[in-house]
Enzyme design. Structure first.
Site, short mmCIF file in Angstrom:
data_model
loop_
_atom_site.label_atom_id
_atom_site.label_comp_id
_atom_site.label_asym_id
_atom_site.label_seq_id
_atom_site.Cartn_x
_atom_site.Cartn_y
_atom_site.Cartn_z
N LYS A 282 0.84 -1.21 0.00
CA LYS A 282 0.00 0.00 0.00
C LYS A 282 0.87 1.25 0.00
CE LYS A 282 -3.94 2.01 2.52
NZ LYS A 282 -4.80 1.90 3.71
N SER B 35 -9.77 1.92 2.81
CA SER B 35 -8.90 2.71 1.95
C SER B 35 -7.88 1.88 1.18
CB SER B 35 -8.18 3.77 2.78
OG SER B 35 -7.29 3.15 3.69
N SER C 26 -9.89 -0.38 6.96
CA SER C 26 -9.33 -0.27 5.61
C SER C 26 -8.70 -1.51 5.01
CB SER C 26 -8.32 0.86 5.56
OG SER C 26 -9.01 2.07 5.45
N1 GLN Z 1 -13.12 4.50 6.43
C1 GLN Z 1 -12.41 4.79 7.65
C2 GLN Z 1 -11.92 6.22 7.64
O1 GLN Z 1 -12.06 6.87 6.64
C3 GLN Z 1 -11.27 3.84 7.83
C4 GLN Z 1 -10.11 4.17 7.02
C5 GLN Z 1 -8.91 3.33 7.37
O2 GLN Z 1 -9.04 2.30 8.01
N2 GLN Z 1 -7.75 3.82 6.99
O3 GLN Z 1 -11.40 6.69 8.61
#
Ligand code: GLN
Length: 463
Positions: free
Chosen positions: A66, A141, A165
């Site tokens: 990532k 994400s 995410s």
């Molecule tokens: N959707 C969640 C957020 O926007 C989780 C994102 C993540 O785990 N990086 O904070």
């Protein structure tokens, strides 16, 4: 999907560099938009394998990373304009581990900008498409890290999980993803969004491969002060478990149908299932967003165009310079969170929002601890629905609400994984399995058993 076993079998008769060229060609023609950057060294590493100079547990296996995890001499952008040209001078701990074990780092995967999102639509480099339906999102994400597995563009991948995410894209793409106990995988080299919540974790096409990658990346690292100072070794164990179904974590009907089928399977395997209610979850989502945004506002203060990334030639005053760099460099969602986070932390409001959120966090932890007295593992649908259409979640609040089943885990710091359990209307559905602190061995054994016993013909018949 390509499993490690399949890749290794091919390696017995084919050259690794040829196999990698074929993979890179496929990525070149792909519509998924799952990679931000491909590594120019990947072929060279594959050639090392062909010369028998590459050794280790992941020797010759292509792994995608990532793009918020630093890689030395390889661009690391967090899918943000502000870091679009950032080339880190160092490897993250997990990347060091990959290299030590002979993995081929194939490239950096697309993500929501600074990991803020649930669909990878906030990426500066455009949305990642779901391999099961190109008009739909791959989740977020870590959307790129999920899509590369489901789309045959890598064998293994690393994601990060602050509030779901890893598990969300795993669920939407039909792959396996694990967020381990907070502290088990070093965060050294993970560009921070919300430090107290996030962990790097593995994604793979099956539980065996997930275990292999997790064993490599989990471990002691003194450069992360929150590191637990221990590694992970999988041990096969047969145990009948008490499985708690969390009442507050639900989903749309089509997802629930699949979820209920997997509960039947779990019971048929001799485990017992019961319902458990978690009162604090009503406030968990709000508390998560207050904490995550507060930490983000402080973390992202470092991007001023002086030390990293996006910069301007003209400088009339520092204040104007900083504000222009940040206005141009960050996308809307990131700006929204910096502003809301700064507000939540400001004098006068701190007690009302941030402190309250911390109190909810303690209640969530307590609820989990209470539940783990009666149950060995807890389960729920990973996401309240299957993958959304691109553009479907137009307003931020609707998007935030989709994290309702995943964020309590990060507030508590416990481990959780998402396992594919079949398809609803031709889209993958994920089962979330949660365990107490450092119970990875238990939840992975459980997931392995479910995976082995899922009737592929039945559960996956809607493909
Ligand atoms: N959707 C969640 C957020 O926007 C989780 C994102 C993540 O785990 N990086 O904070």
């Amino acid at each position: 999907m390509i499993s490690v076993t399949e890749w290794r079998e091919r390696l017995e008769s084919e050259r690794c560099s040829d196999m990698l060229s074929e993979l890179l060609e496929r990525i070149g023609e792909s519509k998924l938009n799952a990679y931000v950057t491909l590594s120019e060294d990947a072929i060279k590493t594959a050639e090392l394998y062909d010369r028998e100079e590459l050794k280790g547990k992941l020797a010759g296996i292509p792994v995608a990373v990532k793009d918020c995890i630093t890689t030395r001499d390889l661009k690391t952008t967090c899918s943000s304009r502000i870091l679009h040209n950032y080339i880190p001078p160092f490897d993250a701990h997990v990347v060091e581990r990959l290299r030590e074990e002979g993995a081929i780092i194939i490239g950096k995967t697309n993500m929501d900008e600074f990991a803020m999102g649930t669909t990878t639509e906030t990426s500066y480099f455009g949305v990642v498409r779901n391999p099961h339906d190109l008009e739909r999102v791959a989740g977020g994400s870590s959307g790129g890290s999920g899509a590369v597995i489901a789309g045959d563009e890598a064998v293994l991948s690393l994601g990060s999980d602050t509030g779901g995410s890893i598990r969300c894209p795993a669920s939407f793409c039909g792959v396996v993803g694990l967020k381990g106990t907070y502290g088990l995988v070093s965060r050294y080299g993970l560009i921070p969004y919300a430090n107290s919540l996030e962990q790097i974790g593995p994604m793979a096409s099956n539980v065996h491969d997930l275990i292999l990658l997790f064993e490599v990346v989990a471990g002691k690292d003194e450069r992360d002060s929150t590191n637990a100072g221990r590694g992970f070794r999988f041990e096969k164990k047969e145990k009948r478990l008490r499985v708690g179904i969390i009442k507050e974590m639900t989903a749309k009907d089509d997802v629930m149908t699949k979820f209920n089928e997997s509960v039947e399977l779990i019971e048929s395997l001799g485990h017992s299932a019961g319902e458990v209610s978690m009162k604090s979850f009503k406030y968990a989502l709000a508390a998560y967003y207050v904490i995550a945004m507060s930490e983000a506002s402080s973390n992202l203060a470092r991007y001023d165009g002086v030390r990293y990334g996006h910069a301007l030639d003209q400088l009339d005053s520092w204040t104007r310079y900083f504000s222009r760099v940040r206005a141009e460099g960050f996308g809307d969602e990131v700006k929204r969170r910096i502003m809301l986070g700064s507000y939540a932390l400001s004098a006068g409001y701190f007690g009302k929002y941030y402190l309250k959120a911390l109190k909810v966090r303690t209640l969530v932890k307590n609820d989990f601890q209470r539940a783990f007295k009666d149950y060995d593992v807890l389960i729920s649908p990973t996401m309240p629905s299957t993958a959304f259409r691109i553009g479907e979640l137009a307003d931020p609040l609707t998007m935030y609400k989709m994290d309702v089943n995943t964020v309590p885990i990060n507030l508590a710091g416990i481990p959780a994984l998402s396992l594919p359990i079949g398809f609803a209307n031709s889209l993958p559905v994920g089962l979330q399995v949660m365990g107490d602190y450092f119970s990875e061995n238990l939840i992975l054994n459980f997931a392995l058993e479910i995976e082995e016993n899922l009737d592929r013909g039945e559960a996956f018949k809607q493909i």
